[in-house]
Write a protein that holds these residues in place. Structure first.
Motif, PDB file in Angstrom:
ATOM      1  N   VAL A  34      -7.984 136.278 -61.784  1.00 30.46           N
ATOM      2  CA  VAL A  34      -7.857 135.082 -61.687  1.00 30.46           C
ATOM      3  C   VAL A  34      -7.091 134.194 -60.953  1.00 30.46           C
ATOM      4  N   ALA A  35      -6.985 133.082 -61.298  1.00 29.28           N
ATOM      5  CA  ALA A  35      -6.858 131.744 -60.434  1.00 29.28           C
ATOM      6  C   ALA A  35      -5.223 131.810 -59.868  1.00 29.28           C
ATOM      7  N   SER A  36      -4.432 131.928 -58.878  1.00 29.66           N
ATOM      8  CA  SER A  36      -3.020 131.791 -58.766  1.00 29.66           C
ATOM      9  C   SER A  36      -2.671 130.296 -58.903  1.00 29.66           C
ATOM     10  N   PRO A  37      -1.450 129.578 -59.416  1.00 28.91           N
ATOM     11  CA  PRO A  37      -1.323 128.517 -58.829  1.00 28.91           C
ATOM     12  C   PRO A  37      -0.746 128.319 -58.253  1.00 28.91           C
ATOM     13  N   PRO A  38      -0.775 126.568 -57.383  1.00 27.98           N
ATOM     14  CA  PRO A  38      -0.651 127.080 -56.272  1.00 27.98           C
ATOM     15  C   PRO A  38       1.270 127.054 -56.524  1.00 27.98           C
ATOM     16  N   PRO A  39       1.739 127.401 -54.720  1.00 28.15           N
ATOM     17  CA  PRO A  39       3.242 127.034 -54.897  1.00 28.15           C
ATOM     18  C   PRO A  39       3.424 126.277 -55.596  1.00 28.15           C
ATOM     19  N   GLU A  40       3.244 124.887 -54.067  1.00 28.57           N
ATOM     20  CA  GLU A  40       3.923 123.983 -55.565  1.00 28.57           C
ATOM     21  C   GLU A  40       3.435 123.054 -56.572  1.00 28.57           C
ATOM     22  N   ALA A  41       2.961 124.027 -57.438  1.00 23.48           N
ATOM     23  CA  ALA A  41       2.974 123.769 -58.868  1.00 23.48           C
ATOM     24  C   ALA A  41       4.121 124.386 -59.523  1.00 23.48           C
ATOM     25  N   GLU A  42       5.008 125.442 -58.948  1.00 23.83           N
ATOM     26  CA  GLU A  42       5.572 125.814 -59.524  1.00 23.83           C
ATOM     27  C   GLU A  42       7.214 124.773 -59.163  1.00 23.83           C
ATOM     28  N   ASP A  43       6.970 124.403 -57.747  1.00 20.89           N
ATOM     29  CA  ASP A  43       8.842 123.991 -57.725  1.00 20.89           C
ATOM     30  C   ASP A  43       8.583 121.909 -57.358  1.00 20.89           C
ATOM     31  N   HIS A  90      -7.233 135.841 -73.948  1.00 22.13           N
ATOM     32  CA  HIS A  90      -6.737 136.364 -73.766  1.00 22.13           C
ATOM     33  C   HIS A  90      -7.193 136.755 -75.549  1.00 22.13           C
ATOM     34  N   ARG A  91      -7.609 135.564 -76.653  1.00 17.71           N
ATOM     35  CA  ARG A  91      -7.723 135.924 -77.822  1.00 17.71           C
ATOM     36  C   ARG A  91      -8.983 137.470 -77.770  1.00 17.71           C
ATOM     37  N   GLU A  92      -9.707 136.307 -77.004  1.00 15.40           N
ATOM     38  CA  GLU A  92     -11.290 137.116 -77.355  1.00 15.40           C
ATOM     39  C   GLU A  92     -11.560 138.864 -76.428  1.00 15.40           C
ATOM     40  N   LYS A  93     -10.144 138.883 -75.930  1.00 16.17           N
ATOM     41  CA  LYS A  93      -9.685 140.549 -75.107  1.00 16.17           C
ATOM     42  C   LYS A  93      -9.079 141.210 -76.784  1.00 16.17           C
ATOM     43  N   HIS A 174      -3.844 141.977 -66.926  1.00 17.86           N
ATOM     44  CA  HIS A 174      -4.376 141.214 -65.615  1.00 17.86           C
ATOM     45  C   HIS A 174      -3.468 139.518 -65.723  1.00 17.86           C
ATOM     46  N   ILE A 175      -4.352 139.654 -67.490  1.00 18.65           N
ATOM     47  CA  ILE A 175      -4.263 137.902 -68.210  1.00 18.65           C
ATOM     48  C   ILE A 175      -3.067 137.989 -68.283  1.00 18.65           C
ATOM     49  N   GLU A 176      -2.542 138.932 -68.878  1.00 19.27           N
ATOM     50  CA  GLU A 176      -1.219 138.718 -69.760  1.00 19.27           C
ATOM     51  C   GLU A 176      -0.641 138.108 -68.066  1.00 19.27           C
TER      52      GLU A 176
END
Length: 1638
Positions: A34-43, A90-93, A174-176
């Motif tokens: 699963v792609a994780s967001p970049p650090p810049e996205a959090e700040d 998430h819905r499909e799972k 993992h999705i959660e």
């Protein structure tokens, strides 16, 4: 599991999404990322609005925004996509986990059930093993093995489900986790969206403010425009008001002027109207006068017409009589009548001519008298004598003219005179004028010109019809009449001749000068010829001539005159000059006034001293004089292909134009022959005028039809009709020289085609003009060419001119030995090559240029395009032909689209040569297309148990054969023949069978590829839907054994329901295409048989449960079609009718000729009529049960050659049980879930046939009475070639049919007789089938019979015949009728119980009067004391015919008085069956009165003792005490509702008797009426009289009185007295009671 795999695939797809930064957090599961967001996205701070803050500079903010804005937008976009994708996963799972859990739960349940079943089976195994039931133990062990296997499968499935669930939960975690990481991003995105919405609201508010300000400005501008427009309108109104005032002033002035003008105009109109009315009145008066004149003229004309018709009828009658007389004497009536008519016409002409001469004489005499008076006046004047001697006096001319008329020479004068004079002078000769109009062209032209000129000046009359002539007649001028020479008599002419002879001797002197005697013409004229050329009729021409004295001395000249035929046209003005010296001259004026269009020639005579001389005079009409400038046109030498042209000049030196036409000498031209008719005027004399009148009009009409410009005057329609009716009498006119030229067209040769005329080949040539006509020489073939031409003219006076054209053609130096290059048949888009050889005979090198027409340059190419050919050698050029599909449009005229033939001209330009060398490329261009029809094939729905075959047409549009083949076929498709490969001929269409058999249930969409030998591909699109039905047949094809006609073959099959589960993992589930699987449960099937088929299926409808099968029987019973049998029956009937007619009427053929003659006389046609009617009109209605039908059926069965049929029976399926449907509601059968059963049905001729009764297999015993027996024999024959063992089916043991003599064997060709019995035991229609069974087939005999019960009906209703009352020792009779309703005759017999033998047995019992009334069964009552029967019936026995009736008479003869005479009459059929029982009753009285009614007080059986005879007085006393009990029950069920009164009746009657009695009627009376009424009784009537044979009713009614006690009945009595021959008294006891219950 499939969904799980799909879900994992989606998760893997999520891993491929690029991240903003390179850092990634990998999960524990290596297959899930699963792609994780970049650090810049959090700040990252919140997204700002586009408006910068005040604390920063604008420049730095803009630069930073330019750098960070694209990157931020990209990161935000990727983050949003990642969030959306995670939510979706998430819905499909969640859904997948729930499904997996459900399946895991179901697997555990099934495993538990299987475990329980396994335990149960183990227990049963132990039990059965203990019971030593090894078969059951083996079966249970097998079942246990199957359960173990299924349990293992369920455990494996459960393990897989658990693993799948574990993996899914892990992926869910993992999705959660990933969603938790991106929660901040989601919040920031929401905040950004909120801020963006806030910015948009601010912008919207600003925009709204700007819009409001703009709206205020617009409103202000609108108000300004409104004020300006109001101001302009006000100014416009003021200006308009001024204009209106000015217009009103001007209008007033104009009205005044207009009124004045209108007044003047009206006054003028009144004057004009008054004048027009007066003028109209005058015209009306003129019209009325004209109408009266017309009416009077019509009446006069009608009288003349009637007189003429009567005269014509009388003449016709005389002619017919004369004709009959001539024919009777053997003469020629036609010739006689013709001569007579000619003679009459001549007489009429002579009379008219004499009358005309008489009138002319009178006119001449009057003129002579006038001339004498003028001569006398002239003599008084002094006149020179020379003038008197120079010309004749008017008197001499008149007498000379009269002399000529008397001699009969007036014909020539009339011919020469103008047409107008003839019309005026001879109005009584219409035939003469018509002859002149038809024959003399000159007079026609002259007259038409004058009349036209005259009529052109006339105006149209104001009132039509006031003048009958269109124009005035032509009047001869007075000066012309005065100048016309008058001829003298014959005596005067003789005197004049003698005087003229003496003149030379007295006047002429010989002139001698110087010893020379003058010889020759004394005067020379200048000119020497007086020639009037090209004159026109009606004009005056004058010419002066000069006469020169040519003698040696003085001479004199005197005018003698002109010739006789010129005197009417030529006038000479000559004043003699006196003596003229030599060389002197004088002038003569010659005046010419033409009256006819004809050439005139003559002389003008003069007399000189030395002798007479004359000057020739010639008058020439306008003529056409044409000529050619040369007669030979020589073209010299010319190369083939070049064109040389020369001109020939046609010159007209005449004053008359004509139409010309240049033709070849071999061609012909139709020329106007009207001048031929004009020139025939010289061939007829005045006497032949009547005959010529009949010829010329018809000829003129023909000329008018052929040429509209003919100058002949055609007769009127009335005259044409008269002349046309007389044409057969005239005959052909070829003998008169008037023949029509024959036109013959000759073929044109090649040399003539090379030398041709130019564009101008015909036209009009004007007077004194010339026309140049080009002659063109176009050589084609080398050699000398010679052609003759001619010039023909419409004017027949112009001769045909001829000239020749010659030339020499020389061949070109370069040529192509093969001018036609045939490329045979070519296909589009294919290259074809050939070489073209060019040769030269030139001794020099020539340059060649090859040119193709511009239309074909894209398709044909010559290489090289330019070349040099050496001297006396050859040159080869390469031809390339590549036809493209645009060839038909590009080629144009060189390509024929229908025949597909291309003729392409190719030109070779040779240097120093004018004519190019050409050759033609021939090719038949065809396409290479193969067409598949239809282009798309839809097989529809097809089950996996069948194959669908369809036919596809492969059409070759090419003119060449092509090889083809279907390549790459799928496994479920087959193409035949030759597996889809072969060769197709030109323009051929092959039919290919495409078979589709699906292997599984799904939707098929595929293409079939057909390739040709040139690798062209043609595709066939196919679609189909595979169907897996829920039921299956154990056999889809049944082949019956050879079955004889009307035999039966039976086959069995099963309908199987193997659908137990809807899980697609275990087996292929039934479904339609890609639809849902069919539900598990009972399924209904139905076989749909084709109409009129010999197939029977049982059961045709049924229901099959899951895992079960149903047995179905299919029976095949072949037979003959009813249409064929009826046809055979009709033919047999026709043959029978013909045989009957041949034997019954042997002399019928002898009567046919007379009948034919009658037909011939009636219709007038050579048709021989046959007295026999068509057989179709005599065909009876043959039904299937008639003898003719059955006989024809047997004959056809014997001659049957065999037949093979193939039937396909569909079996439709529906879910559900047929028992569950509501009422007659049909099940929902699906047309796609259909099974098909194929049946092969061969039929052969039967081995055993029936030979008796015309081969009928139906034995009808007919109507047989119940209890009787009928035997019928049937003959059967073995028509096969081998001995057959025979067996019979079992008949119903309780049925009426019995086979009396069964047989065991039937040899080949032999016949056996079977005896069949029919004995019905009840009235019923019986029918059974008797099968004669052999190994070659079965013969079925139908046994039919009807058991008929002997049923008759009796006319007596109720079975009781009451004879009534009779005087003792008298008798009375009554009748009844029995009707036979059965179709059989019935034997009957009548029996009375009083006479039966059984009655003596009953007498030993207890007497009936000792028994109670209910126990009495004896119906035989009192009998006669004499021992004779009191009742008798006639007839006693007989036979009742079918549907007939029989009358019976019953006589009642009592011998003593009794009221209880009775007996029973029994009707017995066939002496053993009782049909009817009739109870006979009667009563006897000693006296004529009786009373009936009341309750019985005694028994109906008489005592055995005799009643003692009493005295009359004592009898009367006893009779007075005869009681009659009458009980009345008043029924009252409801006390509140009154009930009707209780009523009883008594009958008082008088017996009709034959005895003489003192009274003929009886009287009765009742006393105590008042007391009875007091007790509530009402009796009506209380007294009365009764006639003989009648009865009267006494009605007794009772209503309870008020004092009535319901507990005690009410009793009363009254005496009834009867008075007749005796008096009888009856005591009537009345007992009344109230009944409260029914």
């Amino acid at each position: 599991m499939e969904e799980d795999a799909g879900l994992f695939a989606k998760v893997e797809a999520l891993d491929s999404v690029p991240l903003v930064e390179t850092e990634r957090d990998k999960l524990e599961d290596p297959g899930f990322e699963v792609a994780s967001p970049p650090p810049e996205a959090e700040d990252e701070p919140h997204v700002r609005c586009s408006r910068p803050e005040k604390g920063h500079s604008a420049t730095s903010a803009n630069k930073r925004e330019e750098k960070t804005a694209p990157r931020d937008r990209i990161q935000a976009l990727h983050l949003r996509r990642t969030l959306d994708h995670l939510e979706k996963l998430h819905r499909e799972k969640d859904v997948f986990i729930e499904k997996t859990r459900e399946e895991l739960r179901a697997c555990r349940q099934r495993a538990g059930l299987l475990t329980e079943q396994q335990d149960s089976v183990a227990a049963r195994v132990a039990t059965e093993r203990e019971a030593t039931n090894m078969a059951a133990v083996g079966r249970l062990q097998a079942l246990s093995g199957r359960l173990r296997v299924e349990l293992e499968k369920e455990q494996c499935l459960q393990a897989r489900a658990v693993a799948t669930l574990r993996d899914s939960e892990s992926a869910m975690w993992h999705i959660e986790i990933q969603e938790g990481r991106l929660e901040g991003v989601r919040k920031r995105a929401q905040e950004e969206a909120t801020s963006a919405r806030r910015c948009l609201q601010v912008q919207a508010a600003r925009r709204l403010h700007r819009e409001e300000e703009a709206l205020v400005k617009v409103e202000r501008n609108r108000l300004l425009r409104v004020r300006r427009s109001m101001y302009l309108q006000k100014e416009h109104g003021v200006r308009h008001q001024r204009l209106v005032e000015d217009a009103q002033k001007n209008h007033k002035v104009a009205v005044k002027l207009l009124k004045a003008s209108l007044g003047r105009i009206r006054e003028q109109e009144r004057k004009e109207r008054k004048e027009s009315l007066e003028h109209l009145k005058r015209r009306m008066e003129a019209v009325l006068a004209l109408k009266g004149s017309i009416a009077a003229n019509r009446e006069t004309l009608r009288k003349f017409q009637a007189w003429g018709q009567a005269k014509a009828a009388l003449a016709e009658q005389r002619a017919q009589v004369e004709k009959a007389e001539i024919l009777a004497h053997g003469g020629d009536a036609f010739k006689h009548l013709f001569h007579q008519r000619r003679y009459q016409e001549l007489e009429a002409q002579n009379r008219a001519f004499e009358e005309e001469q008489r009138l002319r004489k009178q006119e001449i005499v009057s003129r002579i008298l006038k001339e004498e008076a003028k001569e006398d006046a002239r003599k008084k004047k002094a006149c020179p004598p020379a003038k008197a001697t120079a010309r004749l006096t008017l008197r001499d001319k008149a007498w000379s003219y009269v002399a000529h008329i008397c001699e009969g020479k007036a014909t020539a004068a009339m011919t020469c005179c103008p047409l107008q004079l003839q019309e005026i002078d001879s109005p009584a000769h219409p035939r003469t004028s018509r002859l002149v109009e038809a024959v003399s062209s000159e007079s026609v032209q002259g007259g038409s010109g004058n009349v036209t000129g005259k009529s052109g000046m006339l105006a149209e009359p104001e009132i039509p019809g006031l003048w009958s002539e269109d124009c005035d007649s032509y009047q001869v001028p007075k000066e012309d009449m005065d100048q016309k020479p008058v001829r003298g008599t014959k005596v005067d002419k003789d005197i004049l001749a003698r005087t003229v002879e003496q003149l030379p001797s007295r006047i002429v002197h010989k002139q001698v000068a110087s010893g020379h005697s003058f010889k020759g013409q004394p005067f020379h004229s200048k000119p020497k010829l007086i020639h009037f050329k090209d004159f026109d009729i009606g004009k005056v021409y004058k010419k002066k001539i000069r006469l020169v004295n040519a003698t040696y001395m003085i001479n004199y000249c005197k005018l003698v005159g002109v010739e006789e035929h010129l005197k009417d046209f030529v006038h000479i003005d000559f004043d003699p000059p006196g003596p003229m010296s030599a060389g002197m001259s004088c002038e003569v004026l010659v005046t010419f006034k033409p009256m006819i269009n004809k050439d005139l020639e003559g002389n003008v005579s003069f007399l000189a001293q030395t002798g007479g001389f004359s000057i020739p005079l010639k008058c020439s009409t306008k003529k056409c004089s044409v000529s050619l400038d040369k007669e030979l046109v020589d073209f010299g030498s010319c190369v083939v292909g070049e064109t040389a042209s020369q001109a020939i000049t046609l010159t007209n030196i005449g004053s008359l134009g004509t139409r010309f036409r240049f033709l070849r000498a071999s061609e012909s031209c139709e020329v106007d022959t009207s001048p031929l008719a004009l020139n025939t005027s010289d061939l007829f004399t005045y006497k032949d005028k009547g005959f010529y009148d009949k010829i010329v009009p018809s000829f003129s009409e023909g000329q008018k039809d052929g040429d509209e410009s003919s100058p002949l005057d055609t007769p009127s329609p009335k005259e044409s009709g008269k002349l046309g009716s007389k044409e057969p009498e005239v005959g052909p006119v070829e003998s008169e020289g008037m023949t029509v030229p024959t036109i013959t067209a000759l073929p044109v040769g090649e040399d003539q085609a090379e030398i041709s005329l130019g564009e101008v080949t015909e036209g009009d040539i004007s007077p004194f003009s010339s026309i140049r006509v080009p002659i063109i020489f176009t050589p084609v073939i080398p050699g000398a060419v010679h052609t003759r031409f001619k010039v023909m003219f419409k004017n027949q006076q112009c001769p045909t001119l001829c000239f020749r054209a010659v030339g020499v053609a020389m061949d070109v130096p370069v040529w192509v030995p093969k001018p036609q290059v045939d490329l045979k048949i070519c296909m589009y888009d294919r290259l074809y090559q050939d070489s073209v050889l060019v040769r030269t005979r030139s001794k020099a090198t020539l340059r060649l240029t090859f040119e193709v027409c511009k239309e074909l340059r894209a398709h044909i190419e010559l290489l090289p395009e330019t070349g040099y050919i050496q001297a006396l050698s050859s040159y080869s050029v390469q031809l390339k032909f590549l036809p493209r599909h645009s060839l038909p449009e590009d080629a144009g005229k060189y390509f024929d689209k229908e025949t597909r033939v291309l003729e392409a001209p190719v030109t070779i330009q040779v240097s120093d040569q004018i004519k190019p060398v050409g050759f033609t490329v021939h090719a038949i261009v065809t396409t290479s297309d193969l067409e598949l029809k239809p282009p798309e094939v839809d097989f529809g729905y097809c089950t996996i148990y069948e194959a669908i075959r369809t036919q596809v047409s492969l059409c070759n549009h090419s003119l060449l054969p092509q090889e083809f083949g279907f390549v790459g076929l799928p496994k479920f498709v087959d193409i035949q023949p030759n597996d889809g490969f072969g060769t197709i001929l030109p323009l051929e269409t092959l039919h290919l069978d495409v078979t589709f058999q699906p292997s599984e249930a799904k939707e098929y969409d595929f293409e079939l590829l057909c390739k040709s030998e040139i690798s062209r591909c043609f595709r066939l699109t196919c679609r189909a839907v595979g169907v897996h039905p829920p039921l299956d047949l154990s056999h889809h094809q049944i082949k019956f054994a050879a079955t004889s006609l009307y035999g039966t073959s039976v086959a069995t099959l099963y309908v199987i329901n193997s659908h137990l589960s809807t899980s697609p993992l275990t087996h292929s589930v039934p479904r339609i295409g890609s639809e849902d699987a069919s539900p598990v449960g009972p399924t209904t099937f139905e076989f749909l048989l084709p109409p009129d088929s010999p197939i029977t299926i049982s059961p045709s409808v049924g229901t099959v449960l899951p895992g079960k099968k149903c047995l179905v029987q299919v029976a095949f019973q072949p037979g003959l079609s009813s249409k064929l049998v009826r046809k055979e029956a009709f033919q047999a009937l026709a043959k029978e009718l013909e045989a009957r007619k041949d034997t019954a009427t042997p002399r019928k053929d002898l009567q046919r000729p007379s009948f034919s003659r009658l037909q011939l006389q009636d219709r007038g046609q050579l048709v021989q009529a046959s007295p026999r009617q068509p057989l179709e009109l005599q065909k009876p209605d043959v039904n299937s049960s008639s003898d003719e039908y059955l006989a024809a059926q047997a004959a056809l069965a014997r001659s049957f050659q065999g037949k093979f049929d193939k039937f396909v029976v569909p079996c439709v399926l529906a879910s559900g049980d047929i028992k569950d449907r509501k009422g007659m509601e049909p099940l929902s059968f699906s047309p796609h879930n259909t099974l098909f059963l194929e049946l092969w049905c061969p039929a052969v001729a039967p081995a055993i046939v029936v030979t008796s009764d015309k081969g009928k297999t139906i034995s009808n015993f007919g109507d047989i009475a119940v209890g009787h027996r009928c035997i019928k024999k049937v003959s059967i024959q073995n028509i096969s070639s081998e001995d057959l063992a025979v067996d019979f089916s079992v008949l119903n043991p309780s049925g009426p049919f019995v086979l009396l003599n069964p047989i065991r064997e039937l040899p080949a060709g032999e016949t056996r007789v079977l005896a069949l019995s029919f004995s019905p035991q009840e009235s019923v229609l019986a029918q059974e089938m008797l099968d004669i069974i052999t190994r070659r087939g079965t013969l079925s005999l139908t046994l039919m019979g009807t058991g008929v019960a002997s049923t008759i009906t009796c006319s007596i209703e109720g079975g009781v015949l009451n004879m009534g009352y009779v005087i003792a020792r008298e008798s009375v009779s009554s009748g009844f009728q029995l009707q036979n309703n059965s179709p059989l005759p019935i034997k009957f017999s009548m029996r009375l119980d009083s006479l039966s033998n059984g009655r003596t047995e009953g007498r030993q019992q207890v007497p009936q009067f000792l028994a109670s009334r209910d126990q009495r069964t004896d119906i035989v009552g009192t009998q006669n004391l004499s021992g004779q029967s009191v009742f008798s019936v006639v007839p006693v026995e007989g036979i009742l015919e079918p549907s007939r009736a029989q009358d019976f008479t019953v006589t009642f003869s009592p011998d003593h008085e009794s009221l209880y005479f009775s007996d029973q009459l029994q009707v017995t059929l066939f002496d053993k069956m009782l049909s009817h029982q009739i109870l006979l009753k009667g009563a006897a009285r000693e006296h004529m009165m009786f009373v009936e009614g009341g309750d019985p007080l005694d028994v109906p059986v008489e005592s055995l003792t005799m009643t003692p005879t009493l005295a009359l007085e004592r009898r009367e006393e006893a009779e007075e005490l005869k009681p009659i009990l009458v009980t009345l029950n008043y029924v009252q069920l409801d006390t509140d509702t009154p009930a009707p009164p209780a009523t009883r009746e008594l009958q008082v009657g008088c017996i009709r008797t034959t005895q003489l009695t003192p009274k003929k009627s009886i009287e009765f009376s009742l006393d105590s009426i008042a007391s009875l009424q007091h007790k509530g009784f009402t009796i009506e009537p209380s007294r009365g009289a009764v006639e003989r044979g009648q009865t009267k009713t006494i009605s007794i009614s009772w209503v309870p009185p008020a004092y009535f006690d319901p507990d005690h009945p009410l009793t009363a009595s009254a005496l009834l007295q009867l008075r007749g021959d005796v008096k009888e008294t009856y005591k009537v006891l009345l007992v009344a009671q109230v009944v409260t219950s029914p």
